[in-house]
Design a protein around this motif. Structure first.
Motif, PDB file in Angstrom:
ATOM      1  N   GLY A  18       0.777  -1.203   0.243  1.00 44.62           N
ATOM      2  CA  GLY A  18       0.195  -0.025   0.053  1.00 44.62           C
ATOM      3  C   GLY A  18       0.823   1.133   0.063  1.00 44.62           C
ATOM      4  O   GLY A  18       1.837   1.059   0.135  1.00 44.62           O
ATOM      5  N   ASP A  43      11.616  -1.433   4.812  1.00 42.64           N
ATOM      6  CA  ASP A  43      12.119  -0.075   4.887  1.00 42.64           C
ATOM      7  C   ASP A  43      13.395  -0.278   5.964  1.00 42.64           C
ATOM      8  O   ASP A  43      14.440   0.255   5.761  1.00 42.64           O
ATOM      9  CB  ASP A  43      11.370   0.972   5.165  1.00 42.64           C
ATOM     10  CG  ASP A  43      10.638   1.556   3.832  1.00 42.64           C
ATOM     11  OD1 ASP A  43      10.836   1.206   2.694  1.00 42.64           O
ATOM     12  OD2 ASP A  43       9.697   2.189   4.208  1.00 42.64           O
ATOM     13  N   ILE A  54      16.925   5.822   4.458  1.00 41.42           N
ATOM     14  CA  ILE A  54      16.220   5.776   2.932  1.00 41.42           C
ATOM     15  C   ILE A  54      16.781   7.222   2.532  1.00 41.42           C
ATOM     16  O   ILE A  54      17.244   7.282   1.180  1.00 41.42           O
ATOM     17  CB  ILE A  54      14.993   5.700   3.256  1.00 41.42           C
ATOM     18  CG1 ILE A  54      14.705   3.931   3.604  1.00 41.42           C
ATOM     19  CG2 ILE A  54      14.497   5.754   1.804  1.00 41.42           C
ATOM     20  CD1 ILE A  54      13.462   3.565   3.731  1.00 41.42           C
ATOM     21  N   PHE A  66      18.372   2.627  -4.503  1.00 41.66           N
ATOM     22  CA  PHE A  66      17.611   2.052  -3.241  1.00 41.66           C
ATOM     23  C   PHE A  66      16.713   1.106  -3.734  1.00 41.66           C
ATOM     24  O   PHE A  66      16.372  -0.029  -2.888  1.00 41.66           O
ATOM     25  CB  PHE A  66      16.636   3.566  -2.816  1.00 41.66           C
ATOM     26  CG  PHE A  66      15.516   2.947  -1.990  1.00 41.66           C
ATOM     27  CD1 PHE A  66      15.664   2.407  -0.669  1.00 41.66           C
ATOM     28  CD2 PHE A  66      14.119   3.133  -2.451  1.00 41.66           C
ATOM     29  CE1 PHE A  66      14.510   2.190  -0.117  1.00 41.66           C
ATOM     30  CE2 PHE A  66      13.128   2.482  -1.758  1.00 41.66           C
ATOM     31  CZ  PHE A  66      13.405   2.059  -0.546  1.00 41.66           C
ATOM     32  N   GLY A  88       7.975  -1.717   1.288  1.00 39.68           N
ATOM     33  CA  GLY A  88       7.783  -0.207   1.088  1.00 39.68           C
ATOM     34  C   GLY A  88       6.950   0.125  -0.275  1.00 39.68           C
ATOM     35  O   GLY A  88       6.369  -0.672  -0.849  1.00 39.68           O
ATOM     36  N   ARG A 127      11.535  11.473   6.220  1.00 35.47           N
ATOM     37  CA  ARG A 127      12.077  10.049   6.008  1.00 35.47           C
ATOM     38  C   ARG A 127      11.645   9.523   4.639  1.00 35.47           C
ATOM     39  O   ARG A 127      11.872   8.392   4.289  1.00 35.47           O
ATOM     40  CB  ARG A 127      11.498   9.186   7.243  1.00 35.47           C
ATOM     41  CG  ARG A 127      12.210   9.464   8.492  1.00 35.47           C
ATOM     42  CD  ARG A 127      11.782   8.669   9.524  1.00 35.47           C
ATOM     43  NE  ARG A 127      12.055   7.171   9.489  1.00 35.47           N
ATOM     44  CZ  ARG A 127      12.039   6.445  10.310  1.00 35.47           C
ATOM     45  NH1 ARG A 127      11.268   6.617  11.494  1.00 35.47           N
ATOM     46  NH2 ARG A 127      12.408   5.092  10.110  1.00 35.47           N
ATOM     47  N   LEU A 130      10.424  10.966  -1.449  1.00 34.36           N
ATOM     48  CA  LEU A 130       9.534  11.508  -2.601  1.00 34.36           C
ATOM     49  C   LEU A 130       8.353  12.330  -2.199  1.00 34.36           C
ATOM     50  O   LEU A 130       7.751  13.129  -2.979  1.00 34.36           O
ATOM     51  CB  LEU A 130       8.824  10.099  -3.035  1.00 34.36           C
ATOM     52  CG  LEU A 130       9.467   8.784  -3.871  1.00 34.36           C
ATOM     53  CD1 LEU A 130       8.942   7.812  -3.934  1.00 34.36           C
ATOM     54  CD2 LEU A 130      10.577   9.563  -4.886  1.00 34.36           C
TER      55      LEU A 130
HETATM   56  C1  S3P Z   1       8.523   4.803  -1.004  1.00 33.91           C
HETATM   57  C2  S3P Z   1       7.811   4.506   0.330  1.00 33.91           C
HETATM   58  C3  S3P Z   1       8.625   4.221   1.633  1.00 33.91           C
HETATM   59  C4  S3P Z   1       9.990   4.171   1.304  1.00 33.91           C
HETATM   60  C5  S3P Z   1      10.653   5.148   0.378  1.00 33.91           C
HETATM   61  C6  S3P Z   1       9.770   5.070  -1.021  1.00 33.91           C
HETATM   62  C7  S3P Z   1       7.671   4.713  -2.090  1.00 33.91           C
HETATM   63  O1  S3P Z   1       8.162   3.346   2.314  1.00 33.91           O
HETATM   64  O2  S3P Z   1      10.330   2.780   0.598  1.00 33.91           O
HETATM   65  O3  S3P Z   1      10.530   6.432   0.830  1.00 33.91           O
HETATM   66  O4  S3P Z   1       8.014   4.921  -3.366  1.00 33.91           O
HETATM   67  O5  S3P Z   1       6.371   4.904  -2.029  1.00 33.91           O
HETATM   68  P1  S3P Z   1       6.698   3.501   3.361  1.00 33.91           P
HETATM   69  O6  S3P Z   1       5.440   3.092   2.308  1.00 33.91           O
HETATM   70  O7  S3P Z   1       6.638   2.416   4.118  1.00 33.91           O
HETATM   71  O8  S3P Z   1       6.689   5.004   3.683  1.00 33.91           O
END
Ligand code: S3P
Length: 186
Positions: A18, A43, A54, A66, A88, A127, A130
């Motif tokens: 999600g 993550d 991250i 990443f 993630g 954190r 994006l």
């Molecule tokens: C991301 C979501 C983040 C993390 C990174 C990129 C994404 O995880 O992996 O910042 O591309 O949607 P969460 O969904 O746990 O916030």
């Protein structure tokens, strides 16, 4: 919540997918505890493996690097048993990611609307590189539109705007207990 150490369902692990702010890392530990399983957040595993956050990985090596580490870590987690994994938010959104998930993994999409997503990630935007931008809601709208077709390939889905984390866990456990082979969409 009662522990169910030997659940009568065919799954060896659960994968939560999600968007950012959908509640994966809130629901995940509650669900794991109720099942007597472990919880791991992809993550956080990436950060441990890399020894840096991250945002730092994005800054030092770029998003593509990443994504490579994220994929490797997630595939390793999907080989562990008795585990709830939070992926993630971006991991499922490539071809053949959701399709590669085995039958013994229950994938659950935690659905969230754009406003609620922003509300939940607001305090921790630094954190999430994006969303660390001037108009995060515009980015969320765009990313959600691109990503929902991927998330929707999950076996089950739950609306996190309408249900609290505890209510979600209750519904998932009840469905696992009664008719785990039938998709749950609630
Ligand atoms: C991301 C979501 C983040 C993390 C990174 C990129 C994404 O995880 O992996 O910042 O591309 O949607 P969460 O969904 O746990 O916030």
């Amino acid at each position: 919540m009662p522990s169910q150490a030997t659940p009568a369902h065919p799954f060896r692990r659960i994968l939560l997918v999600g968007f950012m702010g959908s509640g994966k890392s809130t629901v995940g530990p509650l669900l794991a505890e109720a099942l007597g399983w472990e919880f791991k957040d992809a993550d956080r595993v990436v950060e441990t493996v890399e020894g840096r956050g991250i945002a730092q990985i994005f800054t030092d090596d770029g998003e593509a690097e990443f994504r490579r580490v994220e994929h490797r870590v997630t595939m390793e987690l999907l080989r562990e048993d008795d585990l709830v994994v939070a992926s993630g938010g971006g991991w499922p959104c490539r071809e053949q990611r959701m399709e590669a998930i085995g039958d013994d993994t229950l994938s659950i999409w935690l659905r969230v609307g754009p406003e609620r997503s922003l509300e939940r990630v607001q305090a921790e935007r630094h954190r999430r590189p994006l969303l660390d931008v001037d108009d995060p809601l515009a980015v969320i709208d765009e990313l959600l539109a691109d990503r929902e077709p991927y998330y929707s390939r999950a076996r089950w889905s739950v609306d996190t705007d309408r249900h609290s984390p505890l209510e979600i866990v209750r519904r998932v456990l009840e469905h696992l207990r009664t008719e785990p082979e039938r998709p749950l969409h609630t």
